[in-house]
Design a protein around this motif. Sequence first.
Motif, short mmCIF file in Angstrom:
data_model
loop_
_atom_site.label_atom_id
_atom_site.label_comp_id
_atom_site.label_asym_id
_atom_site.label_seq_id
_atom_site.Cartn_x
_atom_site.Cartn_y
_atom_site.Cartn_z
N ASP A 76 112.32 56.62 24.41
CA ASP A 76 112.09 57.25 23.06
C ASP A 76 111.63 57.76 21.63
OD1 ASP A 76 114.76 58.08 24.41
OD2 ASP A 76 115.57 55.88 22.79
N GLY A 77 110.28 57.91 22.63
CA GLY A 77 109.42 58.71 21.53
C GLY A 77 108.89 57.18 21.13
N SER A 78 109.10 55.79 20.99
CA SER A 78 108.39 54.81 20.34
C SER A 78 108.23 53.56 21.46
CB SER A 78 108.85 54.27 19.23
OG SER A 78 109.72 53.84 19.50
N LEU A 79 108.10 52.66 21.35
CA LEU A 79 107.81 50.92 22.35
C LEU A 79 109.03 50.46 21.31
CD1 LEU A 79 104.34 50.70 22.71
CD2 LEU A 79 105.37 51.47 24.19
N LYS A 80 109.69 50.01 22.30
CA LYS A 80 110.86 49.11 21.72
C LYS A 80 110.63 47.87 21.15
CE LYS A 80 112.60 48.96 26.94
NZ LYS A 80 112.52 48.27 28.05
N SER A 81 109.43 47.44 20.56
CA SER A 81 109.30 46.51 20.00
C SER A 81 107.56 45.61 19.68
CB SER A 81 110.10 44.52 20.11
OG SER A 81 109.13 44.15 21.22
N LEU A 82 107.57 45.55 18.21
CA LEU A 82 106.58 45.39 17.60
C LEU A 82 106.06 44.39 18.64
CD1 LEU A 82 107.49 44.68 13.78
CD2 LEU A 82 105.86 46.62 14.76
N GLU A 83 106.42 43.54 19.19
CA GLU A 83 105.98 42.23 19.96
C GLU A 83 105.76 43.85 21.28
OE1 GLU A 83 106.69 38.20 22.60
OE2 GLU A 83 108.43 39.13 21.77
N GLU A 84 106.05 44.03 21.90
CA GLU A 84 105.82 45.36 22.87
C GLU A 84 104.53 46.05 22.35
OE1 GLU A 84 107.48 48.72 26.56
OE2 GLU A 84 108.68 47.17 25.63
N THR A 85 104.77 46.16 21.54
CA THR A 85 103.71 47.97 20.38
C THR A 85 102.04 46.68 20.48
OG1 THR A 85 105.01 48.43 19.83
CG2 THR A 85 102.86 48.64 18.59
N ALA A 112 100.80 46.63 24.22
CA ALA A 112 99.99 47.32 24.72
C ALA A 112 99.19 47.58 24.14
CB ALA A 112 101.18 48.94 24.30
N LEU A 113 98.65 48.07 22.54
CA LEU A 113 97.56 48.08 21.97
C LEU A 113 96.66 46.73 22.08
CD1 LEU A 113 98.48 48.26 18.18
CD2 LEU A 113 97.85 50.06 19.83
N ARG A 114 96.68 45.67 22.74
CA ARG A 114 95.87 45.03 23.38
C ARG A 114 95.62 45.35 24.50
NH1 ARG A 114 91.00 41.21 22.41
NH2 ARG A 114 91.72 39.92 24.03
N THR A 115 96.23 45.61 25.21
CA THR A 115 95.59 46.47 26.69
C THR A 115 94.91 47.54 26.99
OG1 THR A 115 97.86 45.14 27.12
CG2 THR A 115 96.43 46.43 29.17
N PHE A 116 95.63 48.05 25.69
CA PHE A 116 94.63 49.93 25.44
C PHE A 116 93.90 49.49 25.30
CE2 PHE A 116 98.88 52.41 25.69
CZ PHE A 116 98.94 52.56 26.17
N GLU A 117 93.64 48.41 24.38
CA GLU A 117 91.64 47.98 23.27
C GLU A 117 91.14 47.93 24.69
OE1 GLU A 117 90.57 46.66 19.17
OE2 GLU A 117 92.03 45.00 20.40
N VAL A 118 91.28 46.60 25.30
CA VAL A 118 90.85 46.04 26.65
C VAL A 118 90.19 47.22 27.86
CG1 VAL A 118 90.60 44.48 28.30
CG2 VAL A 118 91.66 43.53 25.91
N LEU A 119 91.29 47.57 27.90
CA LEU A 119 90.65 48.39 28.89
C LEU A 119 90.05 50.33 28.93
CD1 LEU A 119 94.27 48.11 30.78
CD2 LEU A 119 92.30 47.19 31.28
N GLY A 120 90.16 50.05 27.40
CA GLY A 120 88.72 51.75 26.99
C GLY A 120 90.46 52.69 26.61
N ILE A 121 91.05 52.79 26.59
CA ILE A 121 91.98 53.63 26.98
C ILE A 121 92.57 53.75 24.61
CG2 ILE A 121 94.45 54.65 27.14
CD1 ILE A 121 94.15 52.48 29.59
N GLN A 153 104.20 39.20 14.74
CA GLN A 153 104.19 41.19 15.32
C GLN A 153 103.17 41.63 14.39
OE1 GLN A 153 103.31 40.15 18.46
NE2 GLN A 153 104.79 38.28 19.06
N ALA A 154 104.32 42.26 13.15
CA ALA A 154 104.12 43.24 12.19
C ALA A 154 102.29 42.83 12.02
CB ALA A 154 104.79 42.98 11.47
N LEU A 155 102.08 41.86 12.02
CA LEU A 155 100.57 40.99 11.11
C LEU A 155 99.70 41.72 12.40
CD1 LEU A 155 101.00 38.62 8.71
CD2 LEU A 155 100.04 40.69 7.84
N VAL A 194 94.86 45.72 14.31
CA VAL A 194 94.47 46.69 15.20
C VAL A 194 94.94 48.41 14.64
CG1 VAL A 194 94.59 48.14 17.64
CG2 VAL A 194 95.27 45.30 17.15
N LEU A 195 96.51 48.36 13.78
CA LEU A 195 96.63 50.45 13.34
C LEU A 195 96.20 49.95 12.30
CD1 LEU A 195 99.83 51.16 14.94
CD2 LEU A 195 97.27 51.49 15.97
#
Length: 615
Positions: A42-51, A54-63, A93-95, A100-101
């Motif tokens: 629905d346009g966003s990830l489920k929680s700040l933890e999952e967010t 996702a950000l950490r995984t994308f950052e490491v993988l260069g996405i 989790q917010a911090l 990252v953002l």
Amino acid sequence: MARGLRFLVLILSVASICDAATFNPISDSHRSAALELFTPTDGSLKSLEETFEALRTFEVLGIDKKSEIKGYTCPTVVDTLWSPSSALKDLFQALRVNGVLKCELNDEVFAGIASRLKDNVKDANSLLDLHYLIGSLKLIKGQTAEVDVHLEDADGIFRAIKALSQSDGRWRFSSNNPESSTYAAGIALETLAGVVALASHDIDQSLMDTLKQDILKLFDGIERYDDGSCYFDEKLVDAQGNWGPVSASSSIVRGLTSFATSTPESLNLPGDRILCLAKFFLGIGVPGNFKDLYHQIDALASLENNRISIPLILSLPSSVLSVTRKDQLKVRVNTVLGSAVPPLSVKLMQIFTSGSKDASIIDQELKFDPETKLHVLDALPENVDVGKYTFTFEILLHDPEHKKIYATGGRTKVSVYVTGVVNIDQAEIAILDSDLGNVETKKRLDLTGENTIALSANHLQKLRLTFQLTTPFGRAFKPHQAFLRLRHESGVEHIFLVRSSGKNFEITLDFLGLVEKFFYLSGRYDIQLTVGDSVMLLLLRVNLRNFPSSTLPAFFAISFHIGIAAVLSLYVVFWLKLDLFTTLKALGILGISLMFTGHRTLSYLASTSAKLKSA
């Protein structure tokens, strides 16, 4: 009697388990999986933890997904950090996400959060609460230099966390819970690293020395595989969570590397311990859920750049070489994330033949190609023929100082399959009389392709077929099975096993004893010879984890994997019961289904790859 004669060679090679597995750095498959698994709902990830994951995984993988995620996440981050009623976990989790953002926040917000956190530290009585409190203060320190986050009673907080440790190196989540956890040990190490980083003075050296001993005790309980990989298992399963080897091992790696970064002292941990953990995370392939993928990628990123020892991974672009094509042996050395490595050499030290403990001593250095970044052996040693081998390599760092930074793991064993064109020599077919077995008619055969000869025989005579199989180097080749099929023009057929005697393969058919099996049918017969070789210490490298989430692609992917499982089951039944020709018929039927479902699955993967490139 025989109108046509055909020859078929079938060689089935399946990877061996033992201690010669191949580990490859992360690839585009991980990037594709990340884009699929971390899909907003629905346009966003489920929680700040999952967010954050996702950000950490994308950052490491260069996405690059920051701008897309920032738009719908920063309002939640700001609201969470401004609210005085936010739970400790939510603040943490917010911090993490804000780190990252870089959402729009001023120092007033950070100062208010820091004051609240420091007041709560003294009253915290559980490991997770301390983890969120210390971790949040450390995150604030990294996001602003204007807020005081130092801990005055760092020794006391260190002792409070240390009081939850156990004699085996694991930790409890609280003093009220007697169960110890491997996952909690990683949390504790990461939290203690934060205490060291936030301390207003040096931590008591005796506390640091005791913690180092705890780390060594923790590694005494590590689990090992025969392929050189190792992992930490989790024995605690309760209301706190259900952690497996991936999450538990990742927690230890994250805590260990965080603690090593926070102190200039050496942990005296052997580099091979770090290397075997890296092999575990690479060996699990591409996880099928976002939690395991995050833990895998985060752990590998922690290992990529740590103060203990950076693991170097030796891999082969191809583990199947053809002596007929004169393929070159090529070796690649990278970090776990595929980055470049310092100047080094690769030596081929030994070659073991499958099923033998004896090894050929090679001790030959491979040539480094600066363009491809590969180490190349121009020609295989003369004693390497068709078959399965275990090649033993050694990585040699040019700079002695790099031995303190990188872990090579000593000698690395890799399975190599050597193929080549098998020659069929001395092939003859003869008609014998029934009394003395004298040859009445004999003809030479060319079994390198399909050919036709004419022979005639009656029911009182015999047929004898002989041939030899040799490798490209002229050595005798002994396949697993050889079959002769005799088929009447009406469709009636029978299959016979061809046995070997030394270098020769021979079968003699007494027609008088076969007349009942062929219902006394006279006329023309076809003869087909099939030779099959099977090399199995069985390891099914089928990736069932990365299924598409959409209904129709998932259906085809599941069907495709079921088809593969059916083929593998057919191999087992073939080994135990079926003959080769019956197996090939069934394989043909299964192949049609696999071709259709596989095509649809590959089409979906191609579209996913296109999305990956656009991202």
